[in-house]
Each structure stands twice: as structure tokens, then as C-alpha cells.
Scaffold this motif. Structure first.
Motif, PDB file in Angstrom:
ATOM      1  N   ASP A   1       0.847  -1.198   0.000  1.00 48.26           N
ATOM      2  CA  ASP A   1       0.000   0.000   0.000  1.00 48.26           C
ATOM      3  C   ASP A   1       0.881   1.246   0.000  1.00 48.26           C
ATOM      4  N   LYS A   2       0.650   2.150  -0.917  1.00 47.22           N
ATOM      5  CA  LYS A   2       1.471   3.353  -1.013  1.00 47.22           C
ATOM      6  C   LYS A   2       1.342   4.241   0.218  1.00 47.22           C
ATOM      7  N   ASN A   3       0.282   4.045   1.021  1.00 48.15           N
ATOM      8  CA  ASN A   3       0.071   4.866   2.215  1.00 48.15           C
ATOM      9  C   ASN A   3       0.771   4.308   3.457  1.00 48.15           C
ATOM     10  N   THR A   4       1.390   3.137   3.337  1.00 49.00           N
ATOM     11  CA  THR A   4       2.116   2.548   4.465  1.00 49.00           C
ATOM     12  C   THR A   4       3.389   3.343   4.730  1.00 49.00           C
ATOM     13  N   SER A   5       3.601   3.733   5.972  1.00 46.02           N
ATOM     14  CA  SER A   5       4.784   4.523   6.320  1.00 46.02           C
ATOM     15  C   SER A   5       6.050   3.672   6.276  1.00 46.02           C
ATOM     16  N   VAL A   6       7.205   4.343   6.245  1.00 42.70           N
ATOM     17  CA  VAL A   6       8.491   3.642   6.232  1.00 42.70           C
ATOM     18  C   VAL A   6       8.656   2.805   7.497  1.00 42.70           C
ATOM     19  N   LYS A   7       8.259   3.372   8.638  1.00 47.86           N
ATOM     20  CA  LYS A   7       8.362   2.649   9.916  1.00 47.86           C
ATOM     21  C   LYS A   7       7.523   1.379   9.878  1.00 47.86           C
ATOM     22  N   GLU A   8       6.280   1.491   9.426  1.00 47.43           N
ATOM     23  CA  GLU A   8       5.402   0.324   9.348  1.00 47.43           C
ATOM     24  C   GLU A   8       5.958  -0.703   8.367  1.00 47.43           C
ATOM     25  N   PHE A   9       6.497  -0.218   7.251  1.00 52.35           N
ATOM     26  CA  PHE A   9       7.058  -1.121   6.242  1.00 52.35           C
ATOM     27  C   PHE A   9       8.173  -1.962   6.838  1.00 52.35           C
ATOM     28  N   ARG A  10       9.086  -1.327   7.549  1.00 51.09           N
ATOM     29  CA  ARG A  10      10.217  -2.059   8.128  1.00 51.09           C
ATOM     30  C   ARG A  10       9.752  -3.074   9.162  1.00 51.09           C
ATOM     31  N   GLU A  11       8.792  -2.676   9.996  1.00 50.87           N
ATOM     32  CA  GLU A  11       8.288  -3.592  11.021  1.00 50.87           C
ATOM     33  C   GLU A  11       7.587  -4.788  10.382  1.00 50.87           C
ATOM     34  N   LEU A  12       6.814  -4.544   9.335  1.00 48.43           N
ATOM     35  CA  LEU A  12       6.085  -5.619   8.672  1.00 48.43           C
ATOM     36  C   LEU A  12       7.027  -6.581   7.956  1.00 48.43           C
ATOM     37  N   VAL A  13       8.096  -6.061   7.357  1.00 48.11           N
ATOM     38  CA  VAL A  13       9.072  -6.928   6.695  1.00 48.11           C
ATOM     39  C   VAL A  13       9.689  -7.893   7.700  1.00 48.11           C
ATOM     40  N   GLN A  14       9.997  -7.392   8.897  1.00 50.60           N
ATOM     41  CA  GLN A  14      10.549  -8.260   9.942  1.00 50.60           C
ATOM     42  C   GLN A  14       9.530  -9.328  10.360  1.00 50.60           C
ATOM     43  N   GLU A  15       8.272  -8.918  10.505  1.00 56.57           N
ATOM     44  CA  GLU A  15       7.236  -9.874  10.897  1.00 56.57           C
ATOM     45  C   GLU A  15       7.044 -10.951   9.824  1.00 56.57           C
ATOM     46  N   ILE A  16       7.029 -10.534   8.569  1.00 58.41           N
ATOM     47  CA  ILE A  16       6.861 -11.491   7.471  1.00 58.41           C
ATOM     48  C   ILE A  16       8.043 -12.455   7.424  1.00 58.41           C
ATOM     49  N   ALA A  17       9.243 -11.936   7.617  1.00 56.51           N
ATOM     50  CA  ALA A  17      10.425 -12.799   7.605  1.00 56.51           C
ATOM     51  C   ALA A  17      10.332 -13.852   8.700  1.00 56.51           C
ATOM     52  N   GLY A  18       9.838 -13.453   9.879  1.00 55.00           N
ATOM     53  CA  GLY A  18       9.677 -14.410  10.965  1.00 55.00           C
ATOM     54  C   GLY A  18       8.677 -15.502  10.620  1.00 55.00           C
ATOM     55  N   LEU A  19       7.569 -15.122   9.999  1.00 54.06           N
ATOM     56  CA  LEU A  19       6.568 -16.100   9.595  1.00 54.06           C
ATOM     57  C   LEU A  19       7.111 -17.040   8.522  1.00 54.06           C
ATOM     58  N   MET A  20       7.897 -16.496   7.608  1.00 52.70           N
ATOM     59  CA  MET A  20       8.457 -17.311   6.531  1.00 52.70           C
ATOM     60  C   MET A  20       9.463 -18.323   7.067  1.00 52.70           C
TER      61      MET A  20
END
Length: 298
Positions: free
Chosen positions: A173-192
Motif C-alpha cells: 500500500d502506497k500509504n504505508t509509512s516507512v516505519k510500518e514497512f520495516r516492522e512488517l518486513v521483519q514480521e513477514i520474515a519471521g513467519l516465513m
């Protein structure tokens, strides 16, 4: 509750009974068939089971002549535990011991009254867990290992977990902030990494608990290393280390030659014992060589 419902021509008549049963209890997603014209049960079963697998429905009900064809087909979908239950006792045991999430019945085997009794028993019975959960986890681990494909000497694991899909949707989503993006990438990596480490070997040992000795299982085999490609893979490192804090970390710097499109290495710093470790290679592209697992975020 949302119920995914499907049938072929042989289960069409019984489907009306099932829909009536759920009318005031749940929302029904009807995947057909919608008449008694000859139809192929795999086409219906795949769609119905996929809805349960992807979390669009909580449970599924499939109907064919005997229930067998639907059951075989549904169990090809990841995360599905389908079983034929044409009697109440099978439904009770199927739920309490196997936690079946797709109920299959035979339109040519049971009556409408029997079908209602089977469904009610299935819904009212609770999964017992305990030793039965351990057995189901063994099935899930094997299923996860099979959800791979050879690709250039490595392994591709397809992640269809609802949480992964949800979080990937947010970061796109283009409205996702940089902070949220970084946190979500870490969460996704953990799930993967949770999924791709299902097949890690374990060994038996014992520990001293506050009340005595207890048998436990711990990781065995090779230790792990995490190697991100600079800079694309860096965002996934912390999410993985939260689950595997003892993994060593290396770094590889690569860029793509603009003319040949071949990768060019400009930096490489790896743990000294890298040859003795299994490597989680974090990159948005597949390594051409090497028996590495790949975490790919796109």
C-alpha cells in the motif's frame, strides 16, 4: 462462522439439506454444482478446500456420491484435513482426534436426517489436542516439506498463510509509512522462516524442571547462518534472529550489471565456519548455485 460448501451432481440433492442446516447458523459460500448435470468433483473440491486453506471460510463441507472423491481431492490442498464421515461416530472421532476442517459425505450413502446428525456432531465436538495434536503436527511438517519444488538446485516454498498474505498486502500500500514497512518486513520474515524450518532435525534430551526431570526435544544437525544480500535482504534479518538468535550472520554485496544483467559481487563477509552451517540466504532473487534456502519477498 463461514462455511465453504461444494458438491458434484451426485451430492446436489443433499446440498439443499446442508444449506438449510446452516441457514441460521453460518454464512455459506456455495461453490456449486448448481444442478444435477454431470460435473467433475475435483473442480468443485479444489475451490471449496482452497477457501478454507486461505482463511476465507472457517470450515468446509463437500458432497459427492460416497464422499471419497471429494475427500481425496480436498486433502491435496495445504492445511486441509478432510475426511469421509457418513455416520455420527466417524464425525465425532474425526473432530476429536483429527480435527478435520472439511467434512465429506456421500449423497448416495446417507439420508438428509443422517447428514444433519453428522454435521451437528462434527460441529459440537471439540478437538482433544494432546497426543492428537502431536500427530497432526507431524502430518503438517511432512506437508510443508512437500510444498516445495526444485528450482536451479534450491527449494521454492510457496507461502499462502493468511497472515503473510495480509501483511504483504499492507506493505504494498502506497500509504504505508516507512516505519510500518520495516516492522512488517521483519514480521513477514519471521513467519516465513517458521515455515521453512519445519523440517529441521530434532534430538531427544532431558532437562531439570522445578518438579523433576522432563524429556524434551532440541534442535540437532547443522547450525544455521543468515546471509542477506546487501541491501535488499537486510530488512529481514532481525525478524529471523528473533526466532533463531544463535544463528551467525554474514553479508554479501551484489549488484546487477546493467548490460549483461549478470550479478557482480563487490563484498563478501561470511562466518568462518560457514561450510558447517545451513544457510538462510535472504535475497529478492534466486541464487544460481548452492543448496541454500531462499527467503524471497516481492
Amino acid at each position: 462462522m463461514i462455511v465453504a460448501l461444494g458438491c458434484d451432481h451426485a451430492g446436489f440433492t443433499l446440498k439443499a439439506t446442508v444449506k438449510d442446516f446452516f441457514e441460521s447458523k453460518a454464512q455459506v459460500m456455495d461453490f456449486g454444482a448448481f444442478d444435477e448435470e454431470s460435473s467433475d468433483y475435483p473442480d468443485i473440491a479444489f475451490k471449496t478446500a482452497q477457501a478454507v486453506s486461505e482463511g476465507k471460510a472457517d470450515v468446509g463441507v463437500l458432497l459427492c456420491g460416497a464422499g471419497i472423491g471429494m475427500s481425496i481431492t480436498a486433502n491435496k490442498i495445504a492445511g486441509i484435513r478432510a475426511a469421509v464421515c457418513n455416520d455420527v461416530e466417524s464425525a465425532r472421532l474425526g473432530k476429536s482426534h483429527n480435527n478435520i476442517n472439511v467434512l465429506c459425505m456421500g449423497g448416495r450413502i446417507i439420508s438428509p436426517d443422517q447428514a444433519r446428525a453428522v454435521i451437528k456432531t462434527w460441529l459440537d465436538t471439540s478437538f482433544e489436542g494432546g497426543q492428537h495434536l502431536g500427530r497432526i503436527n507431524k502430518i503438517a511438517a511432512k506437508e510443508s516439506a512437500n510444498l516445495t519444488a526444485d528450482f536451479g538446485g534450491g527449494r521454492v516454498v510457496v507461502f499462502n498463510h493468511p497472515l503473510v498474505q495480509h501483511k504483504v498486502g499492507i506493505i504494498r500500500d502506497k500509504n504505508t509509512s516507512v516505519k510500518e514497512f520495516r516492522e512488517l518486513v521483519q514480521e513477514i520474515a519471521g513467519l516465513m522462516v517458521y515455515e521453512i524450518t519445519r523440517s529441521l532435525p530434532l534430538s531427544d534430551t532431558s532437562v531439570e524442571t522445578p518438579v523433576g526431570q522432563a524429556a524434551v526435544r532440541v534442535l540437532a544437525g547443522k547450525k544455521l547462518a543468515v546471509v542477506p544480500v546487501l541491501r535488499a535482504g537486510l530488512g529481514m534479518v532481525d525478524g529471523i534472529l528473533q526466532l533463531i538468535p544463535n544463528a551467525k550472520v554474514g553479508h554479501i554485496g551484489l549488484y546487477r550489471d546493467p548490460e549483461t544483467l549478470s550479478p557482480v559481487e563487490y563484498y563478501c563477509k561470511l562466518p568462518q565456519d560457514i561450510n558447517e552451517r545451513d544457510v538462510l540466504f535472504l535475497s529478492p532473487c534466486w541464487p544460481r548455485e548452492g543448496p541454500h534456502r531462499l527467503l524471497c519477498l516481492s
